[in-house]
Design a protein around this motif. Structure first.
Motif, PDB file in Angstrom:
ATOM      1  N   GLU A 257     -72.506   8.182 -15.653  1.00 16.67           N
ATOM      2  CA  GLU A 257     -71.755   7.910 -16.423  1.00 16.67           C
ATOM      3  C   GLU A 257     -70.376   7.803 -15.624  1.00 16.67           C
ATOM      4  OE1 GLU A 257     -73.139   8.971 -20.895  1.00 16.67           O
ATOM      5  OE2 GLU A 257     -72.329  10.644 -19.889  1.00 16.67           O
ATOM      6  N   HIS A 258     -69.309   7.179 -16.216  1.00 19.49           N
ATOM      7  CA  HIS A 258     -68.083   7.006 -15.531  1.00 19.49           C
ATOM      8  C   HIS A 258     -66.796   7.317 -16.671  1.00 19.49           C
ATOM      9  CE1 HIS A 258     -70.590   4.776 -12.722  1.00 19.49           C
ATOM     10  NE2 HIS A 258     -69.514   5.077 -12.026  1.00 19.49           N
ATOM     11  N   VAL A 259     -65.904   8.000 -16.287  1.00 17.35           N
ATOM     12  CA  VAL A 259     -64.829   8.171 -17.093  1.00 17.35           C
ATOM     13  C   VAL A 259     -63.744   7.021 -16.662  1.00 17.35           C
ATOM     14  CG1 VAL A 259     -62.596   9.384 -17.258  1.00 17.35           C
ATOM     15  CG2 VAL A 259     -64.938  10.560 -17.011  1.00 17.35           C
ATOM     16  N   GLN A 260     -63.391   6.031 -17.603  1.00 17.92           N
ATOM     17  CA  GLN A 260     -62.732   5.062 -17.347  1.00 17.92           C
ATOM     18  C   GLN A 260     -61.256   5.351 -17.628  1.00 17.92           C
ATOM     19  OE1 GLN A 260     -64.077   1.690 -19.783  1.00 17.92           O
ATOM     20  NE2 GLN A 260     -66.405   2.610 -19.557  1.00 17.92           N
ATOM     21  N   ALA A 261     -60.802   5.815 -16.486  1.00 17.69           N
ATOM     22  CA  ALA A 261     -59.349   6.461 -16.396  1.00 17.69           C
ATOM     23  C   ALA A 261     -58.518   5.387 -16.534  1.00 17.69           C
ATOM     24  CB  ALA A 261     -59.078   7.249 -15.419  1.00 17.69           C
ATOM     25  N   VAL A 262     -58.572   4.287 -15.542  1.00 13.62           N
ATOM     26  CA  VAL A 262     -57.732   3.027 -15.972  1.00 13.62           C
ATOM     27  C   VAL A 262     -58.524   1.917 -16.015  1.00 13.62           C
ATOM     28  CG1 VAL A 262     -55.847   1.577 -14.757  1.00 13.62           C
ATOM     29  CG2 VAL A 262     -55.877   4.242 -14.582  1.00 13.62           C
ATOM     30  N   ASP A 263     -58.529   1.055 -16.796  1.00 12.89           N
ATOM     31  CA  ASP A 263     -59.345  -0.161 -17.022  1.00 12.89           C
ATOM     32  C   ASP A 263     -58.661  -1.353 -17.327  1.00 12.89           C
ATOM     33  OD1 ASP A 263     -61.836  -0.988 -17.356  1.00 12.89           O
ATOM     34  OD2 ASP A 263     -61.978  -1.046 -19.256  1.00 12.89           O
ATOM     35  N   GLY A 264     -58.454  -2.049 -16.420  1.00 13.61           N
ATOM     36  CA  GLY A 264     -58.193  -3.505 -16.613  1.00 13.61           C
ATOM     37  C   GLY A 264     -56.275  -3.734 -16.697  1.00 13.61           C
ATOM     38  N   VAL A 265     -55.587  -2.906 -15.923  1.00  9.90           N
ATOM     39  CA  VAL A 265     -54.436  -2.746 -15.930  1.00  9.90           C
ATOM     40  C   VAL A 265     -53.461  -3.775 -15.201  1.00  9.90           C
ATOM     41  CG1 VAL A 265     -52.140  -1.500 -15.801  1.00  9.90           C
ATOM     42  CG2 VAL A 265     -54.249  -0.228 -16.769  1.00  9.90           C
ATOM     43  N   ASP A 266     -52.487  -4.786 -15.804  1.00  5.79           N
ATOM     44  CA  ASP A 266     -51.929  -5.543 -15.149  1.00  5.79           C
ATOM     45  C   ASP A 266     -50.344  -5.255 -15.431  1.00  5.79           C
ATOM     46  OD1 ASP A 266     -53.591  -7.906 -14.350  1.00  5.79           O
ATOM     47  OD2 ASP A 266     -53.802  -7.766 -16.395  1.00  5.79           O
ATOM     48  N   LEU A 267     -49.518  -4.979 -14.039  1.00  2.00           N
ATOM     49  CA  LEU A 267     -48.252  -4.259 -14.571  1.00  2.00           C
ATOM     50  C   LEU A 267     -47.370  -4.649 -13.197  1.00  2.00           C
ATOM     51  CD1 LEU A 267     -46.780  -2.585 -16.577  1.00  2.00           C
ATOM     52  CD2 LEU A 267     -47.523  -0.491 -15.157  1.00  2.00           C
ATOM     53  N   GLN A 268     -46.130  -4.929 -13.535  1.00  6.06           N
ATOM     54  CA  GLN A 268     -45.146  -5.214 -12.268  1.00  6.06           C
ATOM     55  C   GLN A 268     -44.113  -4.150 -12.327  1.00  6.06           C
ATOM     56  OE1 GLN A 268     -43.977  -9.426 -13.180  1.00  6.06           O
ATOM     57  NE2 GLN A 268     -45.818 -10.169 -11.976  1.00  6.06           N
ATOM     58  N   VAL A 269     -43.526  -3.982 -11.115  1.00 13.60           N
ATOM     59  CA  VAL A 269     -42.226  -3.071 -11.005  1.00 13.60           C
ATOM     60  C   VAL A 269     -41.447  -3.989 -10.049  1.00 13.60           C
ATOM     61  CG1 VAL A 269     -41.526  -1.048 -10.186  1.00 13.60           C
ATOM     62  CG2 VAL A 269     -43.708  -1.049 -10.721  1.00 13.60           C
ATOM     63  N   ARG A 270     -40.281  -4.158 -10.709  1.00  7.37           N
ATOM     64  CA  ARG A 270     -39.206  -5.096 -10.194  1.00  7.37           C
ATOM     65  C   ARG A 270     -38.486  -4.211  -9.306  1.00  7.37           C
ATOM     66  NH1 ARG A 270     -37.547  -7.647 -16.020  1.00  7.37           N
ATOM     67  NH2 ARG A 270     -39.721  -8.730 -16.463  1.00  7.37           N
TER      68      ARG A 270
END
Length: 379
Positions: A49-62
């Motif tokens: 099985e998998h721990v879905q720690a981060v799943d499909g994140v879109d993010l920008q840092v300016r």
């Protein structure tokens, strides 16, 4: 509210940077996933099985900004930070830094990039080797990247110590001879050694006393102004995050559920989870605190081993409907907020809406444990 109410939530293209130009984006993550495999002991389930720690994140840092990242313990904040800095390899998705895709770079290819991206860790006690002297710890970046030798390196290290408020004469002391706040200043000096463009601060003040927290936050602000630094600032305390951040991203169970300018997020939160978090922030004015009603969420945070379908917050959300369980809400601008305020919610919170009186609509998927505050761990 029903499904037809989503007509007021017209999707808008998110802004890419201050002023709306791609040139201001220093770091960008696109559809980022980080899953950790775990062995399964279940009788009829083979494999992992998998721990879905981060799943499909879109993010920008300016460039030049401080992006705050908040959420409950275990929501994936620190994992996302380590993926941003490539301390973790990503499962899928892409990380772009200063126009370069760094997702698949080898350790050798990443070495020059390490000068540009640094990290300040949460635990000022565990992040420093107790068997090494402070001068050697702060001097590691110089040694790794071949900058300076002997007396020149010592001078650079002592300049860094003075810059962060440490006595340069304590160059030969061990970490155990410093207080918690001083140890975190050592970590700040080490991160600053190569004059990076981006510093990821992973809960840098959570292990410190309140008075010391203020000193470290003020130090980081002064350094940002002096060296034009960009920060990703991770914390539990929303009042601290508002104070230090230009924009804030809220995470829940591996996903970013809302992104907005700091003041806009506090004045008009759109996601019910953000609203619940803000309702539990202590207020300095006792009269305002007495009049405010806290939003109590039922049930526990679902397991990242088997997250809910659709919106991951829907089993605990007071506004949940059938649509929430069936469809993943996109992270878009809603309720005419403008391109800088994004929320992943089918039924966003409107100004003045009272969620305290809302009632769950998908009772079968809700646990009946005792109510708990949504930000139960504020440590």
């Amino acid at each position: 509210m029903n499904a037809s109410d989503t007509s007021n939530s017209t999707p808008k293209a998110p802004a890419t940077a201050r002023g709306g130009t791609d040139h201001d984006v220093l770091l960008e993550v696109e559809n980022l996933q980080k899953w950790f495999p775990v062995s399964s002991d279940r009788l009829f389930r083979r494999g992992k099985e998998h721990v879905q720690a981060v799943d499909g994140v879109d993010l920008q840092v300016r460039a030049g900004e401080t992006l705050g990242l908040v959420g409950e313990t275990g929501c994936g904040k620190s994992t996302l930070a380590r993926c941003m800095t490539r301390l973790y390899d990503v499962t899928s998705g892409r990380v772009t830094f200063d126009g370069t895709d760094i997702t698949s770079l080898s350790r050798r290819e990443l070495r020059p990039l390490r000068r540009e991206i640094q990290m300040i860790f949460q635990d000022p006690y565990g992040s420093l080797n107790p068997r090494r002297r402070v001068g050697s710890i702060i001097g590691d970046p110089f040694a790794i990247h071949g900058v300076g030798k002997g007396a020149e390196r010592k001078r650079k290290v002592q300049e860094l110590m003075e810059l962060v408020g440490l006595n340069p004469e304590h160059y030969n002391r061990f970490p155990a001879e410093f207080s918690g706040g001083q140890r975190q200043r050592i970590g700040v000096a080490r991160a600053l050694a190569m004059r990076p463009k981006l510093i990821v601060c992973d809960e840098p003040v959570s292990a410190l006393d309140v008075s010391i927290q203020a000193q470290i936050i003020n130090l980081l602000a002064d350094l940002q102004q002096e060296f034009n630094l960009t920060y990703v600032f991770i914390a539990h305390d929303l009042s601290v995050v508002r104070h230090v951040s230009d924009r804030i991203a809220v995470m829940y169970l591996g996903k970013v559920v809302e992104v907005a300018e700091a003041d806009a997020l506090h004045e008009a939160p759109r996601h019910p989870y953000t609203n619940a978090l803000l309702s539990a922030v202590p207020l300095a004015d006792p009269d305002l605190s007495d009049r405010r009603e806290r939003i109590i969420l039922r049930g526990d945070v679902p397991s990242p081993l088997n997250p809910p379908t659709g919106c991951r917050f829907h089993p605990r959300c007071p506004k949940a409907a059938d649509t929430c369980a069936a469809e993943v809400p996109p992270l878009i601008s809603r309720l005419n907020d403008g391109p800088d305020h994004l929320a992943a919610c089918h039924f966003p919170v409107e100004i003045g809406e009272n969620l305290v009186e809302a009632r769950p609509t998908i009772a079968a998927e809700r646990t009946e444990f005792a109510p708990e505050l949504v930000n139960g761990d504020q440590s």
